[in-house]
Scaffold this active site. Sequence first.
Site, PDB file in Angstrom:
ATOM      1  N   HIS A 193       0.836  -1.222   0.000  1.00 28.51           N
ATOM      2  CA  HIS A 193       0.000   0.000   0.000  1.00 28.51           C
ATOM      3  C   HIS A 193       0.866   1.266   0.000  1.00 28.51           C
ATOM      4  O   HIS A 193       0.427   2.309   0.480  1.00 28.51           O
ATOM      5  CB  HIS A 193      -0.948   0.024   1.213  1.00 28.51           C
ATOM      6  CG  HIS A 193      -1.673  -1.259   1.442  1.00 28.51           C
ATOM      7  ND1 HIS A 193      -2.917  -1.530   0.934  1.00 28.51           N
ATOM      8  CD2 HIS A 193      -1.300  -2.390   2.108  1.00 28.51           C
ATOM      9  CE1 HIS A 193      -3.298  -2.751   1.288  1.00 28.51           C
ATOM     10  NE2 HIS A 193      -2.326  -3.301   1.997  1.00 28.51           N
ATOM     11  N   SER A 314      14.765  21.940 -15.651  1.00 28.23           N
ATOM     12  CA  SER A 314      13.592  22.766 -15.887  1.00 28.23           C
ATOM     13  C   SER A 314      14.063  24.132 -16.384  1.00 28.23           C
ATOM     14  O   SER A 314      15.096  24.629 -15.954  1.00 28.23           O
ATOM     15  CB  SER A 314      12.812  22.918 -14.573  1.00 28.23           C
ATOM     16  OG  SER A 314      12.043  24.096 -14.607  1.00 28.23           O
ATOM     17  N   LYS A 320      15.837  21.741 -10.478  1.00 29.78           N
ATOM     18  CA  LYS A 320      15.164  20.514 -10.922  1.00 29.78           C
ATOM     19  C   LYS A 320      16.051  19.573 -11.725  1.00 29.78           C
ATOM     20  O   LYS A 320      16.856  20.000 -12.539  1.00 29.78           O
ATOM     21  CB  LYS A 320      13.945  20.855 -11.795  1.00 29.78           C
ATOM     22  CG  LYS A 320      12.780  21.478 -11.062  1.00 29.78           C
ATOM     23  CD  LYS A 320      12.097  20.538 -10.078  1.00 29.78           C
ATOM     24  CE  LYS A 320      11.287  19.448 -10.735  1.00 29.78           C
ATOM     25  NZ  LYS A 320      10.079  19.959 -11.374  1.00 29.78           N
ATOM     26  N   GLU A 327       9.822   8.562 -16.927  1.00 28.82           N
ATOM     27  CA  GLU A 327       8.475   9.138 -17.102  1.00 28.82           C
ATOM     28  C   GLU A 327       7.922   8.837 -18.495  1.00 28.82           C
ATOM     29  O   GLU A 327       6.758   8.470 -18.660  1.00 28.82           O
ATOM     30  CB  GLU A 327       8.516  10.653 -16.910  1.00 28.82           C
ATOM     31  CG  GLU A 327       8.661  11.077 -15.465  1.00 28.82           C
ATOM     32  CD  GLU A 327       8.790  12.586 -15.372  1.00 28.82           C
ATOM     33  OE1 GLU A 327       7.773  13.236 -15.102  1.00 28.82           O
ATOM     34  OE2 GLU A 327       9.901  13.110 -15.582  1.00 28.82           O
TER      35      GLU A 327
END
Length: 496
Positions: A193, A314, A320, A327
Amino acid sequence: MLLFSARRLHKPSRVPDTIANCKLREVYRVSSSLDSHTSQTWGGRFNEATDAFVQEFTASYSFDHILAHYDVQGSRAHADMLAACGILSSADLEDIHRGLDQVLTEIDADEFTWQVELEDVHMNIEARLTEIIGDAGKRLHTGRSRNDQVATDIRLYLRAAIASIRGQLTRLRTGLIDQAECYADTVMPGFTHLQVAQPVTFGHHLLAWNEMLARDDGRLADCAERMNLSPLGAAALAGTSYPINRHMTAEALGFSAPTENSLDSVSDRDFAIEFTAAAAITMMHLSRMAEEMIIWTSAQFAFVDLPDRFCTGSSIMPQKKNPDVPELIRGKAGRVQGHLVALITLMKGQPLAYNKDNQEDKEPLFDAVKTLHDSLLAFADLVPAMKAKPEAMRRAASLGHPTATDLADYLVRKGVAFRDAHEVVGTAVGMAETKGIDVGELSLEDLQALSALIEHDVFEVLTLEGSVAARDHIGGTAPKQVRAAVQRARAKLNTA
Ligand code: ARG
Protein backbone atom coordinates in the site's frame (compact mmCIF):
# COMPACT_ATOMS: atom_id res chain seq x y z
CA MET A 1 19.17 -5.33 -39.97
CA LEU A 2 17.29 -3.12 -37.55
CA LEU A 3 14.62 -1.90 -39.93
CA PHE A 4 12.16 -1.18 -37.18
CA SER A 5 14.51 1.03 -35.22
CA ALA A 6 13.94 4.75 -35.54
CA ARG A 7 17.53 5.54 -36.31
CA ARG A 8 17.65 3.26 -39.32
CA LEU A 9 14.22 4.02 -40.67
CA HIS A 10 14.38 6.18 -43.74
CA LYS A 11 11.31 7.76 -45.16
CA PRO A 12 10.40 7.16 -48.78
CA SER A 13 10.92 10.22 -50.89
CA ARG A 14 7.25 10.93 -51.55
CA VAL A 15 5.45 10.34 -48.30
CA PRO A 16 2.56 12.68 -47.57
CA ASP A 17 2.87 14.03 -44.03
CA THR A 18 -0.84 13.87 -43.60
CA ILE A 19 -3.73 13.08 -45.87
CA ALA A 20 -5.50 16.10 -44.46
CA ASN A 21 -2.77 18.30 -45.88
CA CYS A 22 -4.67 19.90 -48.76
CA LYS A 23 -1.64 21.18 -50.59
CA LEU A 24 -0.13 17.75 -50.75
CA ARG A 25 -3.45 16.37 -51.82
CA GLU A 26 -3.46 18.69 -54.75
CA VAL A 27 0.04 17.64 -55.72
CA TYR A 28 -1.04 14.04 -55.67
CA ARG A 29 -4.15 14.75 -57.67
CA VAL A 30 -2.09 16.29 -60.41
CA SER A 31 0.73 13.78 -60.49
CA SER A 32 -1.36 10.68 -60.09
CA SER A 33 -4.13 11.56 -62.49
CA LEU A 34 -1.71 11.60 -65.40
CA ASP A 35 -1.28 7.89 -65.86
CA SER A 36 -2.73 6.08 -62.88
CA HIS A 37 -5.07 4.04 -65.04
CA THR A 38 -2.25 2.39 -66.88
CA SER A 39 0.37 2.18 -64.14
CA GLN A 40 -1.72 0.19 -61.67
CA THR A 41 -0.79 -3.48 -61.76
CA TRP A 42 -4.41 -4.59 -61.60
CA GLY A 43 -5.69 -1.94 -64.02
CA GLY A 44 -6.87 -4.39 -66.71
CA ARG A 45 -10.54 -4.69 -65.73
CA PHE A 46 -11.08 -1.01 -64.84
CA ASN A 47 -12.66 1.61 -67.07
CA GLU A 48 -11.67 4.71 -65.12
CA ALA A 49 -8.73 5.75 -63.06
CA THR A 50 -8.95 5.49 -59.29
CA ASP A 51 -9.90 8.72 -57.59
CA ALA A 52 -6.71 10.43 -56.46
CA PHE A 53 -7.88 10.72 -52.87
CA VAL A 54 -8.93 7.07 -52.82
CA GLN A 55 -5.46 6.20 -54.03
CA GLU A 56 -3.89 8.01 -51.14
CA PHE A 57 -6.46 6.69 -48.73
CA THR A 58 -5.90 3.06 -49.65
CA ALA A 59 -2.12 3.24 -50.08
CA SER A 60 0.16 1.75 -47.44
CA TYR A 61 3.66 2.27 -48.86
CA SER A 62 4.27 5.22 -46.52
CA PHE A 63 4.43 2.79 -43.60
CA ASP A 64 4.85 -0.70 -45.11
CA HIS A 65 8.05 0.32 -46.92
CA ILE A 66 9.88 -0.91 -43.84
CA LEU A 67 8.99 -4.43 -44.98
CA ALA A 68 11.07 -3.99 -48.15
CA HIS A 69 13.97 -6.24 -47.12
CA TYR A 70 11.63 -8.98 -45.98
CA ASP A 71 9.57 -8.64 -49.15
CA VAL A 72 12.67 -9.16 -51.26
CA GLN A 73 13.78 -12.06 -49.09
CA GLY A 74 10.38 -13.71 -49.66
CA SER A 75 10.49 -12.97 -53.39
CA ARG A 76 13.92 -14.54 -53.76
CA ALA A 77 12.81 -17.73 -52.01
CA HIS A 78 9.64 -17.83 -54.09
CA ALA A 79 11.54 -17.34 -57.36
CA ASP A 80 14.11 -20.02 -56.44
CA MET A 81 11.29 -22.44 -55.73
CA LEU A 82 9.47 -21.59 -58.99
CA ALA A 83 12.69 -22.28 -60.92
CA ALA A 84 13.38 -25.52 -59.02
CA CYS A 85 9.85 -26.69 -59.83
CA GLY A 86 10.26 -25.86 -63.54
CA ILE A 87 7.76 -22.97 -63.44
CA LEU A 88 10.35 -20.26 -64.10
CA SER A 89 13.36 -20.41 -66.42
CA SER A 90 16.85 -20.13 -64.98
CA ALA A 91 17.47 -17.04 -67.14
CA ASP A 92 14.42 -15.34 -65.60
CA LEU A 93 15.58 -16.38 -62.15
CA GLU A 94 18.97 -14.82 -62.69
CA ASP A 95 17.39 -11.59 -63.91
CA ILE A 96 15.05 -11.52 -60.91
CA HIS A 97 17.92 -11.83 -58.43
CA ARG A 98 19.93 -9.18 -60.22
CA GLY A 99 16.94 -6.84 -60.42
CA LEU A 100 16.04 -7.34 -56.75
CA ASP A 101 19.64 -6.53 -55.79
CA GLN A 102 19.33 -3.24 -57.59
CA VAL A 103 15.93 -2.47 -56.08
CA LEU A 104 17.29 -2.98 -52.57
CA THR A 105 20.35 -0.86 -53.31
CA GLU A 106 18.09 1.95 -54.46
CA ILE A 107 15.84 1.63 -51.41
CA ASP A 108 18.77 1.60 -48.98
CA ALA A 109 20.33 4.62 -50.69
CA ASP A 110 17.00 6.47 -50.50
CA GLU A 111 17.02 6.69 -54.29
CA PHE A 112 13.87 4.66 -54.82
CA THR A 113 10.85 6.51 -56.13
CA TRP A 114 7.82 5.31 -54.23
CA GLN A 115 4.61 5.75 -56.19
CA VAL A 116 1.22 6.17 -54.63
CA GLU A 117 -0.37 4.57 -57.72
CA LEU A 118 1.45 1.40 -56.79
CA GLU A 119 -0.21 1.35 -53.38
CA ASP A 120 2.14 -0.70 -51.25
CA VAL A 121 5.67 -1.98 -50.81
CA HIS A 122 4.93 -5.17 -52.75
CA MET A 123 3.69 -3.52 -55.93
CA ASN A 124 6.25 -0.73 -55.80
CA ILE A 125 9.07 -3.25 -55.69
CA GLU A 126 7.57 -5.48 -58.37
CA ALA A 127 6.97 -2.55 -60.73
CA ARG A 128 10.52 -1.28 -60.34
CA LEU A 129 11.85 -4.80 -60.82
CA THR A 130 9.94 -5.05 -64.09
CA GLU A 131 11.27 -1.67 -65.14
CA ILE A 132 14.81 -2.93 -64.58
CA ILE A 133 14.64 -6.49 -65.98
CA GLY A 134 11.60 -6.44 -68.24
CA ASP A 135 9.05 -9.28 -68.54
CA ALA A 136 10.82 -11.62 -66.13
CA GLY A 137 9.72 -9.21 -63.39
CA LYS A 138 6.09 -9.86 -64.30
CA ARG A 139 6.61 -13.60 -63.98
CA LEU A 140 7.76 -13.37 -60.34
CA HIS A 141 4.18 -13.16 -59.11
CA THR A 142 3.30 -16.57 -60.60
CA GLY A 143 1.63 -18.81 -58.01
CA ARG A 144 1.52 -16.14 -55.34
CA SER A 145 -0.70 -13.27 -54.26
CA ARG A 146 -0.07 -10.17 -52.22
CA ASN A 147 -2.19 -11.87 -49.57
CA ASP A 148 0.28 -14.65 -48.83
CA GLN A 149 3.13 -12.30 -49.64
CA VAL A 150 2.21 -9.75 -46.97
CA ALA A 151 1.46 -12.46 -44.40
CA THR A 152 4.96 -13.84 -45.04
CA ASP A 153 6.63 -10.43 -44.90
CA ILE A 154 5.10 -9.54 -41.53
CA ARG A 155 6.14 -12.85 -40.04
CA LEU A 156 9.71 -12.40 -41.27
CA TYR A 157 9.76 -8.84 -39.94
CA LEU A 158 8.30 -9.77 -36.58
CA ARG A 159 10.65 -12.72 -36.17
CA ALA A 160 13.64 -10.41 -36.59
CA ALA A 161 12.04 -7.77 -34.38
CA ILE A 162 11.43 -10.26 -31.57
CA ALA A 163 15.04 -11.47 -31.77
CA SER A 164 16.28 -7.91 -31.43
CA ILE A 165 13.84 -7.07 -28.63
CA ARG A 166 14.90 -10.19 -26.74
CA GLY A 167 18.49 -9.02 -27.12
CA GLN A 168 17.63 -5.75 -25.38
CA LEU A 169 15.66 -7.64 -22.75
CA THR A 170 18.73 -9.77 -22.03
CA ARG A 171 20.90 -6.65 -21.71
CA LEU A 172 18.45 -5.13 -19.25
CA ARG A 173 18.17 -8.31 -17.20
CA THR A 174 21.95 -8.70 -17.12
CA GLY A 175 22.21 -5.17 -15.71
CA LEU A 176 19.52 -5.86 -13.13
CA ILE A 177 21.12 -9.08 -11.96
CA ASP A 178 24.56 -7.42 -11.66
CA GLN A 179 23.06 -4.56 -9.66
CA ALA A 180 21.17 -7.05 -7.47
CA GLU A 181 24.45 -8.76 -6.61
CA CYS A 182 26.05 -5.43 -5.82
CA TYR A 183 23.17 -4.45 -3.49
CA ALA A 184 22.49 -7.87 -1.96
CA ASP A 185 23.09 -6.50 1.57
CA THR A 186 21.60 -3.03 1.14
CA VAL A 187 18.54 -2.65 3.34
CA MET A 188 15.59 -0.63 2.14
CA PRO A 189 11.94 -0.45 3.18
CA GLY A 190 9.63 -2.94 1.54
CA PHE A 191 6.18 -1.51 0.90
CA THR A 192 2.60 -2.68 0.75
CA HIS A 193 0.00 0.00 0.00
CA LEU A 194 3.09 2.23 -0.40
CA GLN A 195 3.33 2.18 3.39
CA VAL A 196 6.50 0.82 4.98
CA ALA A 197 5.81 -2.86 5.62
CA GLN A 198 9.00 -4.82 6.29
CA PRO A 199 12.65 -4.28 5.48
CA VAL A 200 13.92 -5.93 2.31
CA THR A 201 17.21 -5.77 0.47
CA PHE A 202 17.58 -3.63 -2.62
CA GLY A 203 19.04 -6.63 -4.43
CA HIS A 204 15.86 -8.55 -3.69
CA HIS A 205 13.75 -5.71 -5.07
CA LEU A 206 15.77 -5.60 -8.30
CA LEU A 207 15.44 -9.35 -8.72
CA ALA A 208 11.65 -8.95 -8.51
CA TRP A 209 11.90 -6.79 -11.63
CA ASN A 210 14.04 -9.46 -13.27
CA GLU A 211 11.34 -12.07 -12.62
CA MET A 212 8.76 -9.94 -14.42
CA LEU A 213 11.08 -9.58 -17.40
CA ALA A 214 11.95 -13.28 -17.42
CA ARG A 215 8.26 -14.08 -17.91
CA ASP A 216 8.09 -11.46 -20.66
CA ASP A 217 10.98 -13.11 -22.44
CA GLY A 218 9.20 -16.47 -22.21
CA ARG A 219 6.07 -14.98 -23.78
CA LEU A 220 8.09 -13.50 -26.66
CA ALA A 221 9.93 -16.77 -27.28
CA ASP A 222 6.66 -18.64 -27.26
CA CYS A 223 5.07 -16.20 -29.71
CA ALA A 224 8.10 -16.36 -32.02
CA GLU A 225 7.98 -20.14 -32.09
CA ARG A 226 4.25 -20.39 -32.80
CA MET A 227 4.36 -17.86 -35.62
CA ASN A 228 7.37 -19.38 -37.36
CA LEU A 229 5.36 -21.05 -40.13
CA SER A 230 5.31 -20.09 -43.79
CA PRO A 231 2.06 -18.86 -45.36
CA LEU A 232 3.74 -18.58 -48.77
CA GLY A 233 1.90 -20.60 -51.41
CA ALA A 234 -1.53 -20.01 -49.89
CA ALA A 235 -1.80 -17.46 -52.72
CA ALA A 236 -4.97 -15.34 -52.67
CA LEU A 237 -6.92 -17.71 -50.43
CA ALA A 238 -7.27 -21.17 -51.94
CA GLY A 239 -3.73 -22.15 -52.90
CA THR A 240 -2.48 -22.24 -56.49
CA SER A 241 -2.82 -24.54 -59.49
CA TYR A 242 0.94 -24.44 -60.21
CA PRO A 243 3.02 -27.39 -59.02
CA ILE A 244 4.74 -25.40 -56.26
CA ASN A 245 6.75 -26.75 -53.34
CA ARG A 246 5.75 -24.97 -50.13
CA HIS A 247 8.22 -26.93 -48.02
CA MET A 248 11.06 -25.54 -50.09
CA THR A 249 10.14 -21.89 -49.51
CA ALA A 250 9.39 -22.55 -45.84
CA GLU A 251 12.84 -24.03 -45.38
CA ALA A 252 14.61 -21.34 -47.40
CA LEU A 253 13.04 -18.64 -45.24
CA GLY A 254 13.91 -20.39 -41.97
CA PHE A 255 10.32 -21.30 -41.09
CA SER A 256 9.79 -24.59 -39.32
CA ALA A 257 7.05 -25.71 -41.77
CA PRO A 258 4.39 -24.40 -44.15
CA THR A 259 1.08 -23.34 -42.58
CA GLU A 260 -1.71 -25.92 -42.85
CA ASN A 261 -4.69 -24.11 -44.29
CA SER A 262 -4.62 -21.56 -47.10
CA LEU A 263 -7.70 -19.62 -45.90
CA ASP A 264 -6.28 -19.29 -42.41
CA SER A 265 -2.81 -18.51 -43.75
CA VAL A 266 -3.80 -15.30 -45.50
CA SER A 267 -6.21 -14.05 -42.85
CA ASP A 268 -4.47 -14.99 -39.61
CA ARG A 269 -2.99 -12.11 -37.64
CA ASP A 270 -2.90 -13.89 -34.26
CA PHE A 271 0.86 -13.58 -34.21
CA ALA A 272 0.65 -9.79 -34.35
CA ILE A 273 -1.91 -9.77 -31.55
CA GLU A 274 0.10 -12.22 -29.45
CA PHE A 275 3.23 -10.17 -29.89
CA THR A 276 1.46 -6.94 -29.03
CA ALA A 277 -0.08 -8.56 -25.96
CA ALA A 278 3.38 -9.66 -24.84
CA ALA A 279 4.68 -6.18 -25.65
CA ALA A 280 1.86 -4.52 -23.68
CA ILE A 281 2.60 -6.71 -20.65
CA THR A 282 6.32 -5.97 -20.91
CA MET A 283 5.61 -2.24 -21.18
CA MET A 284 3.32 -2.53 -18.16
CA HIS A 285 6.28 -4.01 -16.26
CA LEU A 286 8.59 -1.27 -17.50
CA SER A 287 6.04 1.31 -16.37
CA ARG A 288 6.05 -0.19 -12.88
CA MET A 289 9.83 -0.03 -12.77
CA ALA A 290 9.66 3.51 -14.13
CA GLU A 291 7.17 4.56 -11.47
CA GLU A 292 9.41 3.28 -8.69
CA MET A 293 12.44 5.02 -10.15
CA ILE A 294 10.46 8.26 -10.33
CA ILE A 295 9.38 7.95 -6.69
CA TRP A 296 12.87 6.95 -5.58
CA THR A 297 14.54 9.92 -7.23
CA SER A 298 12.24 12.44 -5.52
CA ALA A 299 13.80 14.48 -2.71
CA GLN A 300 11.35 12.91 -0.25
CA PHE A 301 12.68 9.39 -0.95
CA ALA A 302 16.14 10.02 -2.42
CA PHE A 303 16.81 6.27 -2.63
CA VAL A 304 18.63 6.37 -5.96
CA ASP A 305 20.50 8.71 -8.21
CA LEU A 306 20.06 8.58 -11.97
CA PRO A 307 22.96 9.81 -14.09
CA ASP A 308 22.45 13.30 -15.51
CA ARG A 309 22.52 12.01 -19.07
CA PHE A 310 19.15 10.33 -18.53
CA CYS A 311 17.51 13.40 -17.01
CA THR A 312 16.59 16.94 -17.98
CA GLY A 313 16.33 20.21 -16.13
CA SER A 314 13.59 22.77 -15.89
CA SER A 315 13.68 26.02 -17.84
CA ILE A 316 12.38 27.91 -14.82
CA MET A 317 13.39 25.98 -11.69
CA PRO A 318 17.18 25.69 -11.59
CA GLN A 319 17.20 23.02 -8.88
CA LYS A 320 15.16 20.51 -10.92
CA LYS A 321 16.49 17.23 -12.30
CA ASN A 322 13.60 15.42 -13.90
CA PRO A 323 13.58 11.66 -14.50
CA ASP A 324 12.36 12.08 -18.09
CA VAL A 325 13.35 8.66 -19.40
CA PRO A 326 11.36 6.68 -16.79
CA GLU A 327 8.47 9.14 -17.10
CA LEU A 328 8.33 8.71 -20.88
CA ILE A 329 8.49 4.95 -20.62
CA ARG A 330 5.64 5.04 -18.10
CA GLY A 331 3.68 7.09 -20.63
CA LYS A 332 4.59 4.94 -23.61
CA ALA A 333 3.13 1.88 -21.92
CA GLY A 334 -0.26 3.43 -22.70
CA ARG A 335 0.24 3.53 -26.43
CA VAL A 336 1.30 -0.11 -26.66
CA GLN A 337 -1.75 -1.09 -24.64
CA GLY A 338 -3.76 0.94 -27.17
CA HIS A 339 -2.17 -0.94 -30.07
CA LEU A 340 -3.21 -4.24 -28.54
CA VAL A 341 -6.81 -3.07 -28.34
CA ALA A 342 -6.60 -1.74 -31.91
CA LEU A 343 -5.33 -5.05 -33.31
CA ILE A 344 -7.68 -7.35 -31.48
CA THR A 345 -10.60 -5.11 -32.47
CA LEU A 346 -9.36 -5.03 -36.07
CA MET A 347 -9.68 -8.81 -36.31
CA LYS A 348 -12.95 -9.14 -34.43
CA GLY A 349 -15.76 -10.34 -36.69
CA GLN A 350 -13.69 -10.52 -39.89
CA PRO A 351 -14.98 -13.21 -42.27
CA LEU A 352 -12.47 -15.50 -44.00
CA ALA A 353 -10.23 -14.93 -45.81
CA TYR A 354 -8.15 -11.76 -46.49
CA ASN A 355 -9.87 -8.40 -46.05
CA LYS A 356 -8.40 -4.99 -46.73
CA ASP A 357 -8.96 -4.24 -43.04
CA ASN A 358 -5.79 -6.21 -42.46
CA GLN A 359 -3.67 -3.44 -43.92
CA GLU A 360 -4.47 -1.64 -40.67
CA ASP A 361 -2.41 -4.22 -38.76
CA LYS A 362 0.88 -2.57 -39.64
CA GLU A 363 1.04 0.80 -37.94
CA PRO A 364 0.04 -0.48 -34.48
CA LEU A 365 2.39 -3.45 -34.84
CA PHE A 366 5.34 -1.41 -36.08
CA ASP A 367 4.87 1.17 -33.38
CA ALA A 368 4.56 -1.49 -30.67
CA VAL A 369 7.84 -3.01 -31.89
CA LYS A 370 9.68 0.29 -31.95
CA THR A 371 8.28 1.53 -28.65
CA LEU A 372 9.12 -1.67 -26.81
CA HIS A 373 12.54 -1.98 -28.42
CA ASP A 374 13.55 1.59 -27.64
CA SER A 375 12.14 1.53 -24.10
CA LEU A 376 14.12 -1.62 -23.32
CA LEU A 377 17.20 -0.10 -24.88
CA ALA A 378 16.85 3.00 -22.70
CA PHE A 379 16.42 1.01 -19.48
CA ALA A 380 19.22 -1.39 -20.42
CA ASP A 381 21.52 1.66 -20.57
CA LEU A 382 20.07 3.32 -17.47
CA VAL A 383 19.81 0.46 -14.97
CA PRO A 384 23.55 -0.31 -14.70
CA ALA A 385 24.19 3.41 -14.15
CA MET A 386 21.61 3.72 -11.36
CA LYS A 387 23.26 4.40 -7.98
CA ALA A 388 21.60 3.49 -4.71
CA LYS A 389 21.86 5.72 -1.64
CA PRO A 390 22.05 3.16 1.17
CA GLU A 391 21.90 5.67 4.05
CA ALA A 392 18.64 7.19 2.80
CA MET A 393 17.20 3.74 2.22
CA ARG A 394 18.21 2.67 5.69
CA ARG A 395 16.77 5.77 7.29
CA ALA A 396 13.47 5.22 5.52
CA ALA A 397 13.48 1.54 6.44
CA SER A 398 13.67 2.51 10.11
CA LEU A 399 10.46 4.54 9.94
CA GLY A 400 7.02 3.06 10.51
CA HIS A 401 7.96 0.14 12.82
CA PRO A 402 9.24 -2.16 10.05
CA THR A 403 10.32 -4.90 12.47
CA ALA A 404 6.95 -5.19 14.24
CA THR A 405 6.26 -8.48 12.44
CA ASP A 406 9.63 -9.76 13.63
CA LEU A 407 8.58 -9.12 17.23
CA ALA A 408 5.37 -11.08 16.63
CA ASP A 409 7.36 -13.93 15.05
CA TYR A 410 9.70 -13.87 18.09
CA LEU A 411 6.75 -14.34 20.44
CA VAL A 412 5.39 -17.18 18.28
CA ARG A 413 8.76 -18.91 18.59
CA LYS A 414 8.32 -18.60 22.39
CA GLY A 415 5.00 -20.44 22.18
CA VAL A 416 2.48 -17.58 21.79
CA ALA A 417 -0.26 -18.10 19.16
CA PHE A 418 0.24 -15.74 16.19
CA ARG A 419 -3.04 -13.89 16.69
CA ASP A 420 -2.19 -13.24 20.38
CA ALA A 421 1.33 -12.18 19.40
CA HIS A 422 -0.19 -9.77 16.85
CA GLU A 423 -2.24 -8.24 19.66
CA VAL A 424 0.77 -7.81 21.96
CA VAL A 425 2.81 -6.18 19.20
CA GLY A 426 -0.09 -3.87 18.37
CA THR A 427 0.06 -2.61 21.97
CA ALA A 428 3.85 -2.28 21.70
CA VAL A 429 3.46 -0.16 18.54
CA GLY A 430 0.94 2.05 20.35
CA MET A 431 3.38 2.45 23.24
CA ALA A 432 6.25 3.33 20.87
CA GLU A 433 4.06 5.86 19.05
CA THR A 434 3.23 7.58 22.34
CA LYS A 435 6.92 7.78 23.14
CA GLY A 436 7.72 8.96 19.63
CA ILE A 437 10.14 6.10 18.96
CA ASP A 438 10.29 2.95 16.85
CA VAL A 439 9.07 -0.35 18.26
CA GLY A 440 12.64 -1.62 17.95
CA GLU A 441 13.76 1.14 20.28
CA LEU A 442 11.49 0.22 23.23
CA SER A 443 13.38 -0.78 26.36
CA LEU A 444 13.45 -4.36 27.57
CA GLU A 445 11.45 -3.23 30.60
CA ASP A 446 8.70 -1.80 28.40
CA LEU A 447 8.60 -4.95 26.29
CA GLN A 448 8.55 -7.26 29.30
CA ALA A 449 5.61 -5.33 30.68
CA LEU A 450 3.72 -6.55 27.60
CA SER A 451 4.95 -10.14 27.70
CA ALA A 452 7.08 -11.86 30.29
CA LEU A 453 8.38 -14.18 27.55
CA ILE A 454 10.47 -11.39 26.04
CA GLU A 455 14.17 -11.54 26.85
CA HIS A 456 17.28 -9.65 25.87
CA ASP A 457 17.76 -11.69 22.67
CA VAL A 458 14.72 -9.88 21.24
CA PHE A 459 16.98 -7.04 20.10
CA GLU A 460 18.73 -9.30 17.59
CA VAL A 461 15.50 -9.79 15.67
CA LEU A 462 14.43 -6.17 15.99
CA THR A 463 17.33 -4.83 13.90
CA LEU A 464 16.88 -4.28 10.16
CA GLU A 465 19.73 -6.69 9.39
CA GLY A 466 18.28 -9.31 11.73
CA SER A 467 14.91 -8.94 10.06
CA VAL A 468 16.14 -9.45 6.49
CA ALA A 469 18.58 -12.21 7.45
CA ALA A 470 15.72 -14.13 9.07
CA ARG A 471 13.89 -14.47 5.73
CA ASP A 472 16.28 -17.21 4.81
CA HIS A 473 14.49 -19.51 2.37
CA ILE A 474 14.13 -19.68 -1.41
CA GLY A 475 12.43 -16.51 -2.59
CA GLY A 476 13.24 -14.71 0.68
CA THR A 477 15.00 -11.38 1.07
CA ALA A 478 18.02 -12.56 3.15
CA PRO A 479 21.29 -11.42 1.53
CA LYS A 480 22.40 -15.05 1.36
CA GLN A 481 19.25 -15.93 -0.57
CA VAL A 482 19.63 -12.93 -2.86
CA ARG A 483 23.13 -14.11 -3.79
CA ALA A 484 21.85 -17.60 -4.52
CA ALA A 485 18.98 -16.12 -6.56
CA VAL A 486 21.49 -14.04 -8.54
CA GLN A 487 23.32 -17.23 -9.51
CA ARG A 488 20.11 -18.94 -10.59
CA ALA A 489 18.96 -15.87 -12.53
CA ARG A 490 22.29 -15.75 -14.38
CA ALA A 491 22.14 -19.43 -15.23
CA LYS A 492 18.60 -19.01 -16.55
CA LEU A 493 19.66 -16.03 -18.64
CA ASN A 494 22.49 -18.00 -20.19
CA THR A 495 20.30 -20.95 -21.13
CA ALA A 496 17.41 -18.89 -22.58
N1 ARG B 1 -1.06 -3.72 -48.65
C1 ARG B 1 -1.86 -4.87 -48.42
C2 ARG B 1 -1.90 -5.17 -46.91
O1 ARG B 1 -1.13 -4.67 -46.23
C3 ARG B 1 -1.32 -6.06 -49.14
C4 ARG B 1 -2.32 -7.09 -49.48
C5 ARG B 1 -3.34 -6.57 -50.42
N2 ARG B 1 -4.17 -7.58 -50.96
C6 ARG B 1 -5.25 -7.27 -51.66
N3 ARG B 1 -5.91 -8.26 -52.14
N4 ARG B 1 -5.67 -6.03 -51.81
O2 ARG B 1 -2.72 -5.90 -46.44
